[in-house]
Scaffold this motif. Structure first.
Motif, short mmCIF file in Angstrom:
data_model
loop_
_atom_site.label_atom_id
_atom_site.label_comp_id
_atom_site.label_asym_id
_atom_site.label_seq_id
_atom_site.Cartn_x
_atom_site.Cartn_y
_atom_site.Cartn_z
N LEU A 9 0.82 -1.21 0.00
CA LEU A 9 0.00 0.00 0.00
C LEU A 9 0.86 1.26 0.00
CD1 LEU A 9 -2.83 -1.18 2.41
CD2 LEU A 9 -2.86 -1.09 -0.10
N ALA A 12 2.01 1.76 -3.55
CA ALA A 12 0.91 2.29 -4.36
C ALA A 12 0.78 3.79 -4.16
CB ALA A 12 -0.41 1.59 -4.01
N ILE A 24 -4.53 -1.80 -8.13
CA ILE A 24 -4.27 -2.83 -7.13
C ILE A 24 -5.12 -4.05 -7.46
CG2 ILE A 24 -5.96 -1.96 -5.45
CD1 ILE A 24 -3.76 -2.81 -3.30
N THR A 26 -6.43 -7.76 -6.03
CA THR A 26 -6.66 -8.44 -4.76
C THR A 26 -7.32 -9.79 -5.01
OG1 THR A 26 -7.01 -6.29 -3.69
CG2 THR A 26 -7.77 -8.24 -2.49
N HIS A 41 -2.42 -9.15 -2.19
CA HIS A 41 -2.42 -7.99 -3.07
C HIS A 41 -1.21 -7.96 -4.00
CE1 HIS A 41 -5.60 -6.11 -0.75
NE2 HIS A 41 -4.88 -6.22 0.34
N VAL A 43 0.27 -4.66 -6.42
CA VAL A 43 0.10 -3.29 -6.90
C VAL A 43 0.93 -3.12 -8.16
CG1 VAL A 43 1.92 -2.31 -5.44
CG2 VAL A 43 0.07 -0.86 -6.22
#
Length: 107
Positions: A9, A12, A24, A26, A41, A43
């Motif tokens: 994250l 990202a 992203i 998932t 995840h 990215v």
């Protein structure tokens, strides 16, 4: 070693702040033997750089390609891979399971 959710994250957000398009991916559902659990995840930026994993390497190439399309279009997409699908074999998902991956643009 796999990147943590915090690392993914943070990357990202770093790419987004640098003006790059970002998506992203998932894992939202698995059946049978799946290489990564729900919630995993990946990215991706608009240059094809990525961090994380949704399949342990089996389908990342196809997910990155689709993510670049999602960044361009702005429309999210749900992908599904499994041993019964020709695309899954091409992508290398031969673990015997199926996975569904949701790909969305980060705004």
């Amino acid at each position: 070693m796999l990147a943590s959710d915090d690392d993914i994250l943070a990357q990202a957000e770093s790419w987004r702040q640098a003006g790059r398009g970002v998506a992203i991916a998932t894992v939202i559902e698995t059946w049978g033997s799946a290489p990564r659990p729900v919630g995993s995840h990946l990215v991706i930026d608009d240059q094809g750089n990525f961090l994380g994993s949704v399949s342990g390497g089996c389908v990342e190439g196809d997910v990155v390609t689709q993510a670049i399309d999602v960044i361009s279009s702005g429309s999210s997409e749900t992908l599904e891979f499994g041993v019964a699908d020709e695309t899954a074999w091409r992508a290398g998902l031969s673990c015997g399971g199926r996975i569904r991956i949701y790909v969305e643009k980060v705004v």
